[in-house]
Design an enzyme around this catalytic site. Structure first.
Site, PDB file in Angstrom:
ATOM      1  N   GLY A  11     -14.794  20.721 -43.060  1.00  0.00           N
ATOM      2  CA  GLY A  11     -14.309  20.299 -41.744  1.00  0.00           C
ATOM      3  C   GLY A  11     -13.082  19.395 -41.844  1.00  0.00           C
ATOM      4  O   GLY A  11     -12.557  19.142 -42.931  1.00  0.00           O
ATOM      5  N   GLN A  12     -12.639  18.915 -40.690  1.00  0.00           N
ATOM      6  CA  GLN A  12     -11.451  18.050 -40.647  1.00  0.00           C
ATOM      7  C   GLN A  12     -11.632  16.808 -41.524  1.00  0.00           C
ATOM      8  O   GLN A  12     -10.853  16.556 -42.454  1.00  0.00           O
ATOM      9  CB  GLN A  12     -11.193  17.613 -39.191  1.00  0.00           C
ATOM     10  N   ALA A  79     -21.549  16.555 -41.956  1.00  0.00           N
ATOM     11  CA  ALA A  79     -21.914  17.865 -41.392  1.00  0.00           C
ATOM     12  C   ALA A  79     -22.490  17.697 -39.992  1.00  0.00           C
ATOM     13  O   ALA A  79     -23.321  16.821 -39.753  1.00  0.00           O
ATOM     14  CB  ALA A  79     -22.936  18.557 -42.289  1.00  0.00           C
ATOM     15  N   THR A 123     -21.024   8.359 -33.664  1.00  0.00           N
ATOM     16  CA  THR A 123     -19.927   8.711 -32.757  1.00  0.00           C
ATOM     17  C   THR A 123     -19.901   7.880 -31.476  1.00  0.00           C
ATOM     18  O   THR A 123     -20.956   7.460 -30.976  1.00  0.00           O
ATOM     19  CB  THR A 123     -20.047  10.202 -32.371  1.00  0.00           C
ATOM     20  N   GLU A 125     -19.566   9.114 -28.726  1.00  0.00           N
ATOM     21  CA  GLU A 125     -20.300   9.882 -27.703  1.00  0.00           C
ATOM     22  C   GLU A 125     -21.671   9.258 -27.425  1.00  0.00           C
ATOM     23  O   GLU A 125     -22.280   9.535 -26.390  1.00  0.00           O
ATOM     24  CB  GLU A 125     -20.475  11.332 -28.156  1.00  0.00           C
ATOM     25  N   TYR A 147     -25.309  16.777 -27.708  1.00  0.00           N
ATOM     26  CA  TYR A 147     -24.641  16.305 -28.931  1.00  0.00           C
ATOM     27  C   TYR A 147     -24.845  14.789 -29.086  1.00  0.00           C
ATOM     28  O   TYR A 147     -25.264  14.308 -30.140  1.00  0.00           O
ATOM     29  CB  TYR A 147     -23.142  16.624 -28.859  1.00  0.00           C
ATOM     30  N   LYS A 151     -26.985  12.801 -31.969  1.00  0.00           N
ATOM     31  CA  LYS A 151     -26.297  11.834 -32.846  1.00  0.00           C
ATOM     32  C   LYS A 151     -26.958  10.455 -32.761  1.00  0.00           C
ATOM     33  O   LYS A 151     -26.961   9.695 -33.731  1.00  0.00           O
ATOM     34  CB  LYS A 151     -24.817  11.743 -32.472  1.00  0.00           C
TER      35      LYS A 151
HETATM   36  P1  NAP Z   1     -15.805  19.480 -38.016  1.00  0.00           P
HETATM   37  O1  NAP Z   1     -14.369  19.694 -38.386  1.00  0.00           O
HETATM   38  O2  NAP Z   1     -16.400  20.277 -36.914  1.00  0.00           O
HETATM   39  O3  NAP Z   1     -16.668  19.732 -39.353  1.00  0.00           O
HETATM   40  C1  NAP Z   1     -18.062  19.857 -39.309  1.00  0.00           C
HETATM   41  C2  NAP Z   1     -18.563  20.294 -40.670  1.00  0.00           C
HETATM   42  O4  NAP Z   1     -20.003  20.400 -40.628  1.00  0.00           O
HETATM   43  C3  NAP Z   1     -18.038  21.653 -41.148  1.00  0.00           C
HETATM   44  O5  NAP Z   1     -17.740  21.580 -42.522  1.00  0.00           O
HETATM   45  C4  NAP Z   1     -19.253  22.571 -40.928  1.00  0.00           C
HETATM   46  O6  NAP Z   1     -19.303  23.654 -41.834  1.00  0.00           O
HETATM   47  C5  NAP Z   1     -20.378  21.606 -41.274  1.00  0.00           C
HETATM   48  N1  NAP Z   1     -21.694  22.048 -40.779  1.00  0.00           N
HETATM   49  C6  NAP Z   1     -22.037  22.393 -39.520  1.00  0.00           C
HETATM   50  N2  NAP Z   1     -23.333  22.739 -39.462  1.00  0.00           N
HETATM   51  C7  NAP Z   1     -23.830  22.615 -40.726  1.00  0.00           C
HETATM   52  C8  NAP Z   1     -25.086  22.846 -41.314  1.00  0.00           C
HETATM   53  N3  NAP Z   1     -26.137  23.287 -40.598  1.00  0.00           N
HETATM   54  N4  NAP Z   1     -25.246  22.604 -42.638  1.00  0.00           N
HETATM   55  C9  NAP Z   1     -24.188  22.199 -43.391  1.00  0.00           C
HETATM   56  N5  NAP Z   1     -22.968  21.971 -42.888  1.00  0.00           N
HETATM   57  C10 NAP Z   1     -22.774  22.183 -41.576  1.00  0.00           C
HETATM   58  O7  NAP Z   1     -16.059  17.940 -37.672  1.00  0.00           O
HETATM   59  P2  NAP Z   1     -15.175  16.630 -37.999  1.00  0.00           P
HETATM   60  O8  NAP Z   1     -14.261  16.391 -36.873  1.00  0.00           O
HETATM   61  O9  NAP Z   1     -14.670  16.724 -39.376  1.00  0.00           O
HETATM   62  O10 NAP Z   1     -16.297  15.498 -37.891  1.00  0.00           O
HETATM   63  C11 NAP Z   1     -17.039  15.079 -39.020  1.00  0.00           C
HETATM   64  C12 NAP Z   1     -18.295  14.378 -38.557  1.00  0.00           C
HETATM   65  O11 NAP Z   1     -17.959  13.227 -37.788  1.00  0.00           O
HETATM   66  C13 NAP Z   1     -19.221  15.199 -37.675  1.00  0.00           C
HETATM   67  O12 NAP Z   1     -20.545  14.809 -37.979  1.00  0.00           O
HETATM   68  C14 NAP Z   1     -18.872  14.764 -36.270  1.00  0.00           C
HETATM   69  O13 NAP Z   1     -19.959  14.969 -35.397  1.00  0.00           O
HETATM   70  C15 NAP Z   1     -18.562  13.306 -36.499  1.00  0.00           C
HETATM   71  N6  NAP Z   1     -17.610  12.682 -35.600  1.00  0.00           N
HETATM   72  C16 NAP Z   1     -16.397  13.248 -35.376  1.00  0.00           C
HETATM   73  C17 NAP Z   1     -15.481  12.610 -34.580  1.00  0.00           C
HETATM   74  C18 NAP Z   1     -14.105  13.184 -34.339  1.00  0.00           C
HETATM   75  O14 NAP Z   1     -13.454  12.773 -33.377  1.00  0.00           O
HETATM   76  N7  NAP Z   1     -13.623  14.079 -35.186  1.00  0.00           N
HETATM   77  C19 NAP Z   1     -15.798  11.358 -33.999  1.00  0.00           C
HETATM   78  C20 NAP Z   1     -17.044  10.813 -34.270  1.00  0.00           C
HETATM   79  C21 NAP Z   1     -17.937  11.459 -35.088  1.00  0.00           C
HETATM   80  P3  NAP Z   1     -18.793  25.139 -41.441  1.00  0.00           P
HETATM   81  O15 NAP Z   1     -17.390  25.204 -41.967  1.00  0.00           O
HETATM   82  O16 NAP Z   1     -19.747  26.000 -42.194  1.00  0.00           O
HETATM   83  O17 NAP Z   1     -18.908  25.287 -39.953  1.00  0.00           O
HETATM   84  O1  F7E Z   2     -12.837  16.664 -25.406  1.00  0.00           O
HETATM   85  C1  F7E Z   2     -11.741  16.999 -21.908  1.00  0.00           C
HETATM   86  C2  F7E Z   2     -13.227  17.027 -22.200  1.00  0.00           C
HETATM   87  O2  F7E Z   2     -13.689  18.434 -26.919  1.00  0.00           O
HETATM   88  C3  F7E Z   2     -12.169  15.494 -25.051  1.00  0.00           C
HETATM   89  C4  F7E Z   2     -15.761  15.440 -31.038  1.00  0.00           C
HETATM   90  O3  F7E Z   2     -15.059  15.247 -32.238  1.00  0.00           O
HETATM   91  O4  F7E Z   2     -15.008  13.342 -30.155  1.00  0.00           O
HETATM   92  C5  F7E Z   2     -15.029  14.736 -29.904  1.00  0.00           C
HETATM   93  O5  F7E Z   2     -15.718  15.022 -28.694  1.00  0.00           O
HETATM   94  C6  F7E Z   2     -12.074  15.381 -23.535  1.00  0.00           C
HETATM   95  C7  F7E Z   2     -13.397  15.641 -22.804  1.00  0.00           C
HETATM   96  O6  F7E Z   2     -13.688  16.032 -27.667  1.00  0.00           O
HETATM   97  C8  F7E Z   2     -10.582  20.428 -21.976  1.00  0.00           C
HETATM   98  O7  F7E Z   2     -13.967  17.258 -21.003  1.00  0.00           O
HETATM   99  C9  F7E Z   2     -10.395  18.725 -20.669  1.00  0.00           C
HETATM  100  O8  F7E Z   2     -13.545  14.690 -21.787  1.00  0.00           O
HETATM  101  O9  F7E Z   2     -11.579  17.213 -27.532  1.00  0.00           O
HETATM  102  P1  F7E Z   2     -12.914  17.179 -26.918  1.00  0.00           P
HETATM  103  P2  F7E Z   2     -14.970  15.135 -27.286  1.00  0.00           P
HETATM  104  O10 F7E Z   2     -15.867  15.839 -26.370  1.00  0.00           O
HETATM  105  O11 F7E Z   2     -14.453  13.793 -26.878  1.00  0.00           O
HETATM  106  C10 F7E Z   2     -16.292  12.718 -30.269  1.00  0.00           C
HETATM  107  C11 F7E Z   2     -16.081  11.253 -30.565  1.00  0.00           C
HETATM  108  C12 F7E Z   2     -17.186  13.410 -31.233  1.00  0.00           C
HETATM  109  O12 F7E Z   2     -18.043  12.798 -31.859  1.00  0.00           O
HETATM  110  C13 F7E Z   2     -17.180  14.905 -31.192  1.00  0.00           C
HETATM  111  O13 F7E Z   2     -17.720  15.444 -32.402  1.00  0.00           O
HETATM  112  O14 F7E Z   2     -11.182  16.374 -23.062  1.00  0.00           O
HETATM  113  N1  F7E Z   2     -11.142  18.324 -21.725  1.00  0.00           N
HETATM  114  N2  F7E Z   2     -10.046  20.002 -20.791  1.00  0.00           N
HETATM  115  C14 F7E Z   2     -11.264  19.356 -22.556  1.00  0.00           C
HETATM  116  N3  F7E Z   2     -11.900  19.460 -23.751  1.00  0.00           N
HETATM  117  C15 F7E Z   2     -11.832  20.643 -24.392  1.00  0.00           C
HETATM  118  N4  F7E Z   2     -12.416  20.766 -25.599  1.00  0.00           N
HETATM  119  N5  F7E Z   2     -11.167  21.729 -23.843  1.00  0.00           N
HETATM  120  C16 F7E Z   2     -10.531  21.677 -22.638  1.00  0.00           C
HETATM  121  O15 F7E Z   2      -9.942  22.644 -22.191  1.00  0.00           O
END
Ligand code: NAP
Ligand code: F7E
Length: 345
Positions: A11-12, A79, A123, A125, A147, A151
């Site tokens: 992932g990212q 993950a 998160t 969230e 979600y 979490k």
């Molecule tokens: P991401 O790009 O969606 O990556 C998620 C990873 O989890 C991918 O490598 C995916 O593998 C793996 N995965 C999903 N289901 C799995 C399973 N059942 N078993 C093993 N691996 C699995 O997410 P990210 O943005 O890097 O975020 C990393 C973590 O931080 C996540 O837990 C997310 O919820 C949390 N988080 C993200 C944000 C944000 O803004 N980015 C903020 C707060 C918390 P595949 O390639 O196989 O799908």
């Molecule tokens: O939405 C609004 C949507 O899907 C952001 C994940 O990494 O951050 C992420 O969750 C906002 C929301 O991210 C569209 O309704 C409008 O209010 O980019 P998002 P998220 O839901 O904030 C948290 C911290 C995590 O932990 C999560 O894993 O944007 N929005 N129009 C839209 N969102 C999407 N996706 N698409 C639209 O067209």
């Protein structure tokens, strides 16, 4: 030399964390799910430097195996089913991976190496319907999606294993963080990708949901550094990682288009709101109610003071710089796509 095990390595965040740990001399192990077509995702460019283990968060046997093979000193649990919108469509899978999956991994650590240090990807969230602004470590939680609820379980079970079994287990409560490697379903990358496509004339319009929603957006590269810092402290604890700035989705759209050289003008209200390209008069942004969510998190704004003070964490990449990098990256990718399709025609 330390061994690190990363779940979610494709992932990212997994990719930036891998780069960081490799640069610090770690042996990096990563768990990967079996797919019909082998796909290293965001770590394709460094796949030869990583030890991959097939495992799944929902299968404790595979996680015990991953712990045994990696002999991990540090375990980073990244993950997740991470797309909030999908969590209403797949609430059970989301809970199995994001909630019970954490217990599976903590148990695997407890059984194989209780001295390993553990990072849980919590998160913002979990704050959901926010109870105070800005949000910090003591702000009460009120998740607004399957979600967020899953979490929150992961967050509390991490704390519970720390207190019950004296594990070194931390949760990072990370606010939204984005990058050039962000999945295209998330709003930021959806916008930068569409802005690039509209600029090159291969997409007419960007359709979005709620543009009033406000997020505290940082860059993933800065945030993975905070994960590592959390596991280097004397005692385990939980930390908010955020920028302390918040912007609407609409503001993100304006800035992204600005970096492609398109000046936007807004007209209309609510579902009739449109974004017009000032130089051509064309409508290039529209609202589509299909992107609205059953429940929304209206505003997120994090206070990272504790992390700044104790971890000495500091972000390096500003909001504007992040949007610029994302747009430039998508302009390059779209240009390549256009060139290849011209060569094929
Ligand atoms: P991401 O790009 O969606 O990556 C998620 C990873 O989890 C991918 O490598 C995916 O593998 C793996 N995965 C999903 N289901 C799995 C399973 N059942 N078993 C093993 N691996 C699995 O997410 P990210 O943005 O890097 O975020 C990393 C973590 O931080 C996540 O837990 C997310 O919820 C949390 N988080 C993200 C944000 C944000 O803004 N980015 C903020 C707060 C918390 P595949 O390639 O196989 O799908
Ligand atoms: O939405 C609004 C949507 O899907 C952001 C994940 O990494 O951050 C992420 O969750 C906002 C929301 O991210 C569209 O309704 C409008 O209010 O980019 P998002 P998220 O839901 O904030 C948290 C911290 C995590 O932990 C999560 O894993 O944007 N929005 N129009 C839209 N969102 C999407 N996706 N698409 C639209 O067209």
């Amino acid at each position: 030399m330390k061994n690190a095990l990363i779940t979610g390595i494709t992932g990212q965040d997994g990719s930036y964390l891998s780069e960081l740990l490799l640069s610090k001399g770690y042996n990096v192990y990563g768990i990967m799910r079996r797919k019909s077509v082998v796909d290293f995702g965001n770590v394709e460019h460094i796949k030869d430097k990583i030890n991959f283990i097939y495992a799944d968060m929902t299968d404790i046997v595979s996680l015990v195996n991953a712990m045994k093979i990696s002999k991990a000193d540090e375990v980073y649990n990244l993950a997740a089913q991470s797309f909030v919108a999908t969590s209403w469509e797949q609430p059970v899978a989301t809970a199995e991976i994001n909630a019970l999956g954490v217990t599976n991994l903590l148990e695997a650590i407890k059984i194989t190496n209780p001295n390993a240090r553990f990072y849980q990807a919590s998160t913002s969230e979990m704050f959901g319907l926010v109870q105070e602004i800005p949000q910090c470590e003591t702000t009460p939680f009120y998740p607004r999606s399957p979600y967020g609820v899953a979490k929150l379980y992961g967050h509390w079970i991490t704390k519970n294993y720390r207190e019950s079994y004296n594990l070194y287990a931390c949760s990072g409560i990370l606010f939204n963080h984005e990058s050039e490697r962000r999945g295209k379903e998330f709003v930021t990358r959806k916008i930068t990708d569409a802005a690039a496509r509209i600029k090159f004339g291969i997409q007419d319009c960007l359709e979005l949901g709620n543009m009033d929603s406000k997020r505290d957006w940082g860059h993933s590269k800065d945030y993975v550094n905070a994960m590592w810092l959390m596991l280097q402290q004397e005692t385990p604890d939980d930390y908010v990682i955020a920028t302390n700035e918040t912007r609407t989705v609409r503001e993100f759209v304006e800035i992204a288009f600005k970096y492609t050289g398109i000046d936007l003008e807004w007209k209309g209200k609510e579902i009739d709101e449109i974004g017009i390209d000032k130089s051509t008069g064309k409508t290039i942004v529209k609202v589509n109610p299909k992107f609205f969510r059953p429940a929304e998190v209206d505003i997120l704004l994090g206070n990272p003071q504790k992390a700044e003070k104790i971890l000495k964490w500091k972000r390096e990449i500003s909001f504007d710089e992040m949007v610029k990098r994302m747009v430039e990256n998508d302009l390059t990718l779209v240009e390549q796509e256009v060139r290849i399709s011209e060569l094929n025609n």
